[in-house]
Design a protein around this motif. Structure first.
Motif, short mmCIF file in Angstrom:
data_model
loop_
_atom_site.label_atom_id
_atom_site.label_comp_id
_atom_site.label_asym_id
_atom_site.label_seq_id
_atom_site.Cartn_x
_atom_site.Cartn_y
_atom_site.Cartn_z
N VAL A 134 0.83 -1.21 0.00
CA VAL A 134 0.00 0.00 0.00
C VAL A 134 0.87 1.26 0.00
N TYR A 135 1.93 1.23 0.82
CA TYR A 135 2.70 2.47 1.01
C TYR A 135 4.15 2.35 0.57
N GLY A 136 4.48 1.25 -0.12
CA GLY A 136 5.86 1.06 -0.55
C GLY A 136 6.24 2.00 -1.68
N LYS A 137 7.50 1.89 -2.08
CA LYS A 137 8.02 2.83 -3.09
C LYS A 137 7.30 2.69 -4.41
N GLY A 138 7.01 1.45 -4.81
CA GLY A 138 6.41 1.25 -6.13
C GLY A 138 4.91 1.48 -6.17
N SER A 139 4.32 1.78 -5.03
CA SER A 139 2.86 1.86 -4.97
C SER A 139 2.38 3.24 -5.40
N LYS A 140 1.47 3.24 -6.38
CA LYS A 140 0.94 4.54 -6.84
C LYS A 140 -0.58 4.58 -6.74
N ASN A 141 -1.15 3.63 -6.02
CA ASN A 141 -2.61 3.56 -5.93
C ASN A 141 -3.06 4.47 -4.78
N PHE A 142 -3.43 5.69 -5.11
CA PHE A 142 -3.75 6.67 -4.09
C PHE A 142 -5.07 6.37 -3.39
N VAL A 143 -5.98 5.75 -4.13
CA VAL A 143 -7.26 5.37 -3.52
C VAL A 143 -7.01 4.35 -2.41
N ALA A 144 -6.16 3.39 -2.71
CA ALA A 144 -5.84 2.37 -1.71
C ALA A 144 -5.13 3.00 -0.52
N LYS A 145 -4.24 3.91 -0.78
CA LYS A 145 -3.51 4.56 0.31
C LYS A 145 -4.46 5.23 1.30
N ILE A 146 -5.52 5.84 0.76
CA ILE A 146 -6.45 6.55 1.62
C ILE A 146 -7.39 5.58 2.33
N LEU A 147 -7.99 4.72 1.51
CA LEU A 147 -9.02 3.84 2.07
C LEU A 147 -8.46 2.80 3.02
N LEU A 148 -7.26 2.36 2.74
CA LEU A 148 -6.72 1.23 3.51
C LEU A 148 -5.80 1.65 4.65
N PHE A 149 -5.72 2.94 4.93
CA PHE A 149 -4.80 3.37 5.97
C PHE A 149 -5.15 2.76 7.33
N ILE A 150 -6.38 3.04 7.79
CA ILE A 150 -6.77 2.54 9.11
C ILE A 150 -6.78 1.01 9.16
N PRO A 151 -7.42 0.34 8.18
CA PRO A 151 -7.40 -1.12 8.24
C PRO A 151 -5.99 -1.70 8.22
N THR A 152 -5.10 -1.10 7.46
CA THR A 152 -3.73 -1.62 7.37
C THR A 152 -2.99 -1.43 8.69
N VAL A 153 -3.16 -0.26 9.28
CA VAL A 153 -2.51 -0.01 10.58
C VAL A 153 -2.99 -1.01 11.61
N ILE A 154 -4.31 -1.20 11.64
CA ILE A 154 -4.88 -2.15 12.61
C ILE A 154 -4.37 -3.56 12.34
N THR A 155 -4.31 -3.93 11.08
CA THR A 155 -3.86 -5.28 10.72
C THR A 155 -2.42 -5.50 11.16
N VAL A 156 -1.57 -4.53 10.88
CA VAL A 156 -0.15 -4.68 11.25
C VAL A 156 0.00 -4.73 12.77
N ALA A 157 -0.69 -3.82 13.44
CA ALA A 157 -0.60 -3.79 14.91
C ALA A 157 -1.12 -5.09 15.52
N TRP A 158 -2.25 -5.54 15.01
CA TRP A 158 -2.85 -6.77 15.56
C TRP A 158 -1.95 -7.98 15.29
N ALA A 159 -1.29 -7.96 14.12
CA ALA A 159 -0.38 -9.06 13.79
C ALA A 159 0.75 -9.14 14.82
N TYR A 160 1.26 -7.99 15.21
CA TYR A 160 2.31 -7.98 16.23
C TYR A 160 1.77 -8.42 17.59
N LEU A 161 0.55 -7.98 17.90
CA LEU A 161 -0.04 -8.40 19.18
C LEU A 161 -0.18 -9.92 19.24
#
Lengths: 182, 528
Positions: A134-161
């Motif tokens: 979503v946020y890597g160097k090659g990523s240019k999908n701005f819709v995904a960057k916006i829509l998936l911010f919160i879900p991605t953060v939660i997913t990464v955090a929960w994965a660590y938990l």
């Protein structure tokens, strides 16, 4: 690291129904999204316990679905079962002397529900691939960057938990609290 | 000539050349390679190129070329088998890619997911069946924590009723033999605890044996419930004997002094504690109409013997302090009772009456607001406000509140307040109709539903005094237009049958010593 792995595997063993189902849902999701899977069982005694080894999905949306769809299934089923069990045991106060079949039912659904709620997140690796997608160097999908911010953060955090078995500890604490206030 | 020769050369029979093409010489070998073979080689090269460019193109096995590791660089080999060249953009060769895309899903996985789905459906069904009881239990817990014990008791009772209804429906509908909605001992225990706060531990103890078995009562967490049962067991027999004697006093078969003597005998013979002896003597004093000062002394005695058993004396001491005009002490007891139980309607009413006596209009309405805060959905919320509003002459507003309470809740007290308002407005027929309706409503509620509030109302001095007073005014000054006006005459008190002490204020009104306004707007009488 060994200690972390030990507690991780211990948590997965304690919540093996949820872990097994998580692996199954992941496998099913990858099959539907045509993502290659190297499956050698769902309950391996290593860091892939409760997961399947999957290839990196080609698109950001497939990455997101691969990381979260299986957890969503576990979360919904787990929540419903946990609520059903907790209501019976905590609010209704059902005991074996009152009704043994219903007591067994509530204990079983509570355990299944909690075990599924402890197995929602993907592997840390998969979550980080999602973040990278979503946020890597090659990523240019701005819709995904916006829509998936919160879900991605939660997913990464929960994965660590889950990686550090904190979700298992939290659920165990809640269960003990309810048991001793019954 | 040269031009002709060139033209001849150009016109050479090409056909002959096509049929017998001149063989070309293969530069690698000296052997000639027929043109047809050359075409085949060209086709084969094109096929290999197509294979490498497209991973989707189907290639027949005869044309697949398996090469050894020596022929393909390591970075191009399949990561899984290490034998074949991997597809463009992929980690695996075509064969391995197919395999990893279709890794077999274990049958156990399918079975486990199916079982989990069924368990989820079962959980949803149980959540649905338990929902009514659960909501009531949550309400009960919340109100118990807030010390709204009557509301809590009603909620727990409602939870049990809901569970019974659902079990009956499910059993008859599906032919089951066991209950699906099961409530544990903790629910019944909370209900009993709430009931003990609303009534008395003695009353609560009467229900304990039917709800709990010995093994449950032996548990430490139910020690207080066991205490109620033990108290009831200890006193029930003696209480029934003493109550029987006090009832004889009530109907006039024996005198007050004879009652006290009989009580002494019973207590001595049964080895009853002095505390409860004093309590039964106090009950006799109330029934026998002993002076307020004497009753107060008995209560003080009870308090000194068991200060922690405030359920024996607090509510009664409040009434006596009010009756004796010691309003400061009465208000202290009001506050103490309200602090113990936020649903204690009588305490709020006395507090409001004390504020009215002190001419504190804002204070009286503040008591109404305080009551409303903890007693949502009760008729007494309307009744108390109607009482205070009527005392300040706002009859229309008070009447509206009473009508709302009577329509929504069928409250006997609402009918009684309406009767008083009609008296003050001069509509004596309607006044008696409402007072008569109040007694009917209370009798019906108690007889058919066992409502304890209705029974308490039916037994109260205020209810009967209002009925007799409205009967007097209806029969003396009414038009006979009311629904029950014909009954009024039979409800009027006679001096021979009713002692002047018992209904003193009633007689003062009838004799003209007090007016209706004195009693119902200035609080001069005992009829509030």
């Amino acid at each position: 690291m060994r200690i972390i792995n030990f507690f991780y595997i211990l948590g997965k063993i304690l919540t093996f129904p949820g872990a097994y189902l998580k692996g199954y849902w992941e496998h099913l999701t990858c099959r539907m999204l045509k993502i290659p899977v190297e499956s050698k069982g769902y309950l391996n005694l290593n860091e892939t316990c409760g997961h399947v080894e999957q290839d990196i999905a080609p698109t950001v949306w497939k990455k997101y679905l691969a990381a979260t769809a299986s957890g969503f299934a576990n979360a919904v089923l787990g929540f419903v079962m946990a609520i059903g069990g907790v209501v019976g045991l905590y609010y209704l106060g059902v005991t074996p002397s009152k009704s043994l079949p219903m007591f067994i039912f509530y204990v079983a659904t509570s355990y299944l529900g909690v075990s599924m709620l402890c197995n929602i997140a993907p592997m840390v690796e998969t979550a980080l691939f999602l973040w990278e997608g979503v946020y890597g160097k090659g990523s240019k999908n701005f819709v995904a960057k916006i829509l998936l911010f919160i879900p991605t953060v939660i997913t990464v955090a929960w994965a660590y938990l889950e990686r550090y078995s904190l979700t298992v500890l939290a659920n165990l604490a809640i269960v003990l609290l309810l048991v001793f206030t019954v | 000539m040269d031009e002709n020769k060139e033209r001849e050369l150009e016109n050479l029979d090409v056909t002959e050349n096509e049929e017998n093409p001149t063989p070309e010489i293969n530069p690698e070998t000296e052997d000639a390679v027929p043109a047809s073979e050359e075409t085949v080689c060209e086709e084969e090269t094109a096929t290999e190129e197509q294979e490498n460019d497209s991973e989707e193109e189907l290639v027949s096995e005869e044309q697949e070329i398996v090469v050894t590791e020596d022929d393909i660089p390591a970075e191009l080999l399949c990561e899984r088998c290490g034998e074949r060249k991997k597809l463009n953009g992929k980690r695996y060769c075509r064969k391995c890619n197919e395999e990893v895309l279709h890794t077999p899903i274990p049958v156990t996985g399918v079975l486990v997911s199916f079982v989990a789905f069924l368990a989820g459906v079962a959980a949803i069904v149980m959540i649905f069946l338990n929902s009514a009881s659960t909501v009531s239990l949550m309400e009960g817990q919340e109100n118990y924590a807030k010390k709204c014990y009557l509301t809590a008791y009603n909620a727990y009772y409602s939870a049990i009723e809901s569970a019974n209804e659902i079990n009956t429906s499910v059993k008859s509908g599906f032919g089951l033999s066991n209950d699906l909605v099961v409530l544990g001992d903790k629910v019944y225990a909370q209900m009993i605890r709430s009931y003990a706060k609303v009534q008395t531990p003695l009353s609560a103890g009467a229900s304990v044996p039917s709800l709990f078995d010995e093994s449950t009562l032996a548990k430490k967490k139910y020690a207080d419930i066991k205490g109620y049962a033990d108290l009831y067991e200890e006193l029930s027999l003696v209480a029934s004997m003493c109550t029987s004697i006090i009832n004889d006093l009530y109907v006039g078969e024996i005198s007050y002094q004879e009652t006290l003597a009989e009580l002494d005998v019973i207590v001595r013979e049964n080895g009853v504690e002095e505390l409860y002896h004093e309590y039964f003597k106090y009950m006799a004093a109330v029934t026998g109409g002993a002076p307020a000062e004497e009753q107060m002394m008995m209560l003080q005695n009870i308090k000194s013997l068991a200060p922690d058993k405030d359920w024996l004396y607090m509510a009664d001491m409040l009434q006596l302090y009010y009756k004796l005009g010691e309003y400061e002490k009465a208000e202290e007891y009001c506050d103490a009772l309200i602090e113990q139980n936020k649903n204690e309607a009588a305490a709020y009413k006395y507090k409001a009456m004390i504020r009215l006596i002190n001419d504190d209009k804002d204070g009286a309405f503040a008591v109404c607001d305080e009551f409303d805060e903890y007693n949502i959905g009760y008729a007494d919320s309307y009744n108390l406000r109607a009482f205070v509003t009527r005392r300040f002459g706002n009859f229309d507003e008070a009447e509206a509140l009473c009508k709302e309470a009577s329509e929504q809740y069928g409250s006997p007290e609402a009918f009684r307040q309406l009767a008083i308002i009609c008296l003050l407005k001069g509509d004596y027929d309607a006044a008696f109709d409402n007072a008569y309706g109040a007694m009917n409503s209370a009798y019906y509620d108690y007889s058919y539903y066992g409502t304890e509030e209705a029974y308490a109302f039916y037994q109260s001095y205020e209810a009967w005094a209002t009925l007799h007073l409205t009967a007097y005014y209806c029969s003396e000054f009414g038009n006979g237009a009311g629904e029950y006006s014909s009954e009024a005459a039979s409800m009027v008190l006679t001096r021979e049958e009713n002692s002047e002490d018992e209904f003193a204020k009633y007689w003062q009104i009838v004799d003209g010593e007090l007016t209706l306004e004195d009693v119902f707007m200035k609080g001069a009488g005992e009829i509030a």
